[in-house]
Design a protein around this motif. Structure first.
Motif, PDB file in Angstrom:
ATOM      1  N   ASP A  88       0.783  -1.303   0.030  1.00  0.00           N
ATOM      2  CA  ASP A  88       0.124   0.075   0.021  1.00  0.00           C
ATOM      3  C   ASP A  88       0.789   1.388  -0.099  1.00  0.00           C
ATOM      4  N   SER A  89       2.170   1.100   0.155  1.00  0.00           N
ATOM      5  CA  SER A  89       2.938   2.401   0.397  1.00  0.00           C
ATOM      6  C   SER A  89       3.268   3.099  -1.108  1.00  0.00           C
ATOM      7  N   PRO A  90       2.872   4.416  -1.339  1.00  0.00           N
ATOM      8  CA  PRO A  90       3.145   4.540  -2.929  1.00  0.00           C
ATOM      9  C   PRO A  90       4.989   4.889  -2.686  1.00  0.00           C
ATOM     10  N   LEU A  91       5.425   4.924  -4.212  1.00  0.00           N
ATOM     11  CA  LEU A  91       6.749   4.992  -4.340  1.00  0.00           C
ATOM     12  C   LEU A  91       6.888   6.481  -5.078  1.00  0.00           C
ATOM     13  N   VAL A  92       8.202   7.093  -5.108  1.00  0.00           N
ATOM     14  CA  VAL A  92       8.344   8.182  -5.745  1.00  0.00           C
ATOM     15  C   VAL A  92       9.121   7.784  -6.925  1.00  0.00           C
ATOM     16  N   SER A  93       8.780   8.052  -8.188  1.00  0.00           N
ATOM     17  CA  SER A  93       9.713   7.695  -9.431  1.00  0.00           C
ATOM     18  C   SER A  93      10.855   8.703  -9.665  1.00  0.00           C
ATOM     19  N   PHE A  94      11.880   8.457 -10.653  1.00  0.00           N
ATOM     20  CA  PHE A  94      12.930   9.057 -10.789  1.00  0.00           C
ATOM     21  C   PHE A  94      12.587  10.463 -11.337  1.00  0.00           C
ATOM     22  N   GLU A  95      11.556  10.602 -11.766  1.00  0.00           N
ATOM     23  CA  GLU A  95      10.821  11.747 -12.315  1.00  0.00           C
ATOM     24  C   GLU A  95      10.087  12.697 -11.176  1.00  0.00           C
ATOM     25  N   GLY A  96      10.240  12.384  -9.902  1.00  0.00           N
ATOM     26  CA  GLY A  96       9.472  12.732  -8.651  1.00  0.00           C
ATOM     27  C   GLY A  96       7.965  12.555  -8.685  1.00  0.00           C
ATOM     28  N   LYS A  97       7.439  11.723  -9.378  1.00  0.00           N
ATOM     29  CA  LYS A  97       6.051  11.461  -9.473  1.00  0.00           C
ATOM     30  C   LYS A  97       5.581  10.362  -8.507  1.00  0.00           C
ATOM     31  N   THR A  98       4.460  10.153  -7.986  1.00  0.00           N
ATOM     32  CA  THR A  98       3.996   9.318  -6.975  1.00  0.00           C
ATOM     33  C   THR A  98       3.575   7.944  -7.930  1.00  0.00           C
ATOM     34  N   VAL A  99       3.944   6.980  -7.528  1.00  0.00           N
ATOM     35  CA  VAL A  99       3.567   5.721  -8.229  1.00  0.00           C
ATOM     36  C   VAL A  99       2.850   4.836  -7.093  1.00  0.00           C
ATOM     37  N   THR A 100       1.802   4.600  -7.534  1.00  0.00           N
ATOM     38  CA  THR A 100       0.751   3.557  -6.775  1.00  0.00           C
ATOM     39  C   THR A 100       1.308   2.147  -7.210  1.00  0.00           C
ATOM     40  N   PRO A 101       1.904   1.328  -6.326  1.00  0.00           N
ATOM     41  CA  PRO A 101       2.272  -0.085  -6.734  1.00  0.00           C
ATOM     42  C   PRO A 101       1.140  -0.916  -6.917  1.00  0.00           C
ATOM     43  N   LYS A 102       1.169  -1.805  -7.980  1.00  0.00           N
ATOM     44  CA  LYS A 102       0.199  -2.959  -8.166  1.00  0.00           C
ATOM     45  C   LYS A 102       0.265  -4.006  -6.926  1.00  0.00           C
ATOM     46  N   GLY A 103       1.486  -4.159  -6.254  1.00  0.00           N
ATOM     47  CA  GLY A 103       1.390  -5.183  -5.179  1.00  0.00           C
ATOM     48  C   GLY A 103       2.941  -5.671  -5.128  1.00  0.00           C
ATOM     49  N   GLN A 104       3.123  -6.837  -4.439  1.00  0.00           N
ATOM     50  CA  GLN A 104       4.698  -7.176  -4.382  1.00  0.00           C
ATOM     51  C   GLN A 104       4.485  -8.504  -4.687  1.00  0.00           C
ATOM     52  N   ILE A 105       5.872  -9.275  -5.021  1.00  0.00           N
ATOM     53  CA  ILE A 105       6.129 -10.762  -5.131  1.00  0.00           C
ATOM     54  C   ILE A 105       7.385 -11.089  -4.682  1.00  0.00           C
ATOM     55  N   ARG A 106       7.257 -12.062  -3.953  1.00  0.00           N
ATOM     56  CA  ARG A 106       8.673 -12.536  -3.632  1.00  0.00           C
ATOM     57  C   ARG A 106       9.373 -13.405  -4.760  1.00  0.00           C
ATOM     58  N   LEU A 107      10.412 -13.155  -5.222  1.00  0.00           N
ATOM     59  CA  LEU A 107      11.278 -13.920  -6.192  1.00  0.00           C
ATOM     60  C   LEU A 107      12.582 -14.390  -6.136  1.00  0.00           C
ATOM     61  N   PRO A 108      13.063 -15.423  -6.531  1.00  0.00           N
ATOM     62  CA  PRO A 108      14.747 -15.640  -6.284  1.00  0.00           C
ATOM     63  C   PRO A 108      15.305 -14.991  -7.309  1.00  0.00           C
ATOM     64  N   ILE A 109      16.425 -14.460  -6.849  1.00  0.00           N
ATOM     65  CA  ILE A 109      17.458 -13.854  -7.957  1.00  0.00           C
ATOM     66  C   ILE A 109      18.688 -14.828  -7.696  1.00  0.00           C
ATOM     67  N   GLN A 110      19.299 -15.523  -8.963  1.00  0.00           N
ATOM     68  CA  GLN A 110      20.233 -16.388  -9.004  1.00  0.00           C
ATOM     69  C   GLN A 110      21.460 -15.711  -9.667  1.00  0.00           C
ATOM     70  N   THR A 111      22.500 -15.626  -8.714  1.00  0.00           N
ATOM     71  CA  THR A 111      23.829 -15.391  -9.301  1.00  0.00           C
ATOM     72  C   THR A 111      24.958 -16.421  -9.314  1.00  0.00           C
ATOM     73  N   GLY A 112      25.250 -17.026 -10.340  1.00  0.00           N
ATOM     74  CA  GLY A 112      26.130 -18.072  -9.966  1.00  0.00           C
ATOM     75  C   GLY A 112      25.210 -19.304  -9.462  1.00  0.00           C
ATOM     76  N   SER A 113      26.008 -19.837  -8.416  1.00  0.00           N
ATOM     77  CA  SER A 113      25.019 -21.023  -7.585  1.00  0.00           C
ATOM     78  C   SER A 113      24.434 -20.185  -6.453  1.00  0.00           C
ATOM     79  N   ASP A 114      24.600 -18.998  -6.255  1.00  0.00           N
ATOM     80  CA  ASP A 114      23.855 -18.354  -4.973  1.00  0.00           C
ATOM     81  C   ASP A 114      22.531 -17.927  -5.548  1.00  0.00           C
ATOM     82  N   ILE A 115      21.604 -18.192  -4.598  1.00  0.00           N
ATOM     83  CA  ILE A 115      20.152 -17.568  -4.623  1.00  0.00           C
ATOM     84  C   ILE A 115      19.809 -16.696  -3.584  1.00  0.00           C
ATOM     85  N   VAL A 116      19.178 -15.731  -3.854  1.00  0.00           N
ATOM     86  CA  VAL A 116      18.707 -14.703  -2.773  1.00  0.00           C
ATOM     87  C   VAL A 116      16.883 -14.534  -3.082  1.00  0.00           C
TER      88      VAL A 116
END
Length: 171
Positions: A88-116
């Protein structure tokens, strides 16, 4: 010679040495600039494996405290509104505009054999990037980034591993 070192607390080194795991030193040397166009003021843009897919045009932004996903990646991963949790928290874009998020999602990021796993805030806004990875990802990976050297370095399996930026993609 330019050298940037990650400061390490003495207690951290001692506890890791006591366990037999010496932590590698994360540093950037002049030789790390080989293969980059110098001088430059380019952002650090990399390719990462996110949610099981190779994703290009990912901005590494150590000044941001949230990971952001833009429409191209959201559609490319075939995500649906029901895949998202509320944010629910709005974000501020690079241009300084307020952006309302659609939501959030938890995803893995893999770098080599490491996953976060990280929480991406999904926004419906234009960006030349597909996503932004920020301090939560860097901290979870125990990584240090350098826009000058166009690299992210992180300790893994007793070695220093790296993610190399793509200046051509940045430009």
């Amino acid at each position: 010679m330019s050298v940037a070192r990650l400061p390490v607390e003495a207690n951290d080194c001692e506890s890791k040495r006591a366990k037999g795991m010496a932590s590698p030193i994360l540093e950037f040397l002049d030789e790390d600039k080989v293969g980059t166009i110098q001088p430059h003021n380019d952002a650090l843009v990399v390719a990462l494996r996110i949610g099981g897919y190779d994703v290009k045009r990912v901005l590494v932004d150590q000044g941001s405290d949230v990971e952001v996903m833009y429409p191209d990646l959201y559609k490319g991963l075939k995500l649906r509104p029901e895949d998202l949790t509320a944010y629910d928290s709005p974000l501020v874009s690079f241009e300084g505009k307020t952006v309302t998020p659609k939501g959030q999602i938890r995803l893995p990021i893999q770098t080599g054999s490491d996953i976060v796993e990280v929480d991406f805030i999904v926004v419906d806004a234009y960006s030349p990037y597909t996503a932004i990875v920020a301090r939560p990802w860097l901290h979870a990976l125990e990584a240090v980034s350098s826009t000058l050297h166009q690299k992210v370095k992180y300790p893994s399996e007793g070695q220093v591993k790296k993610v190399i930026g793509d200046q051509a993609m940045t430009r």
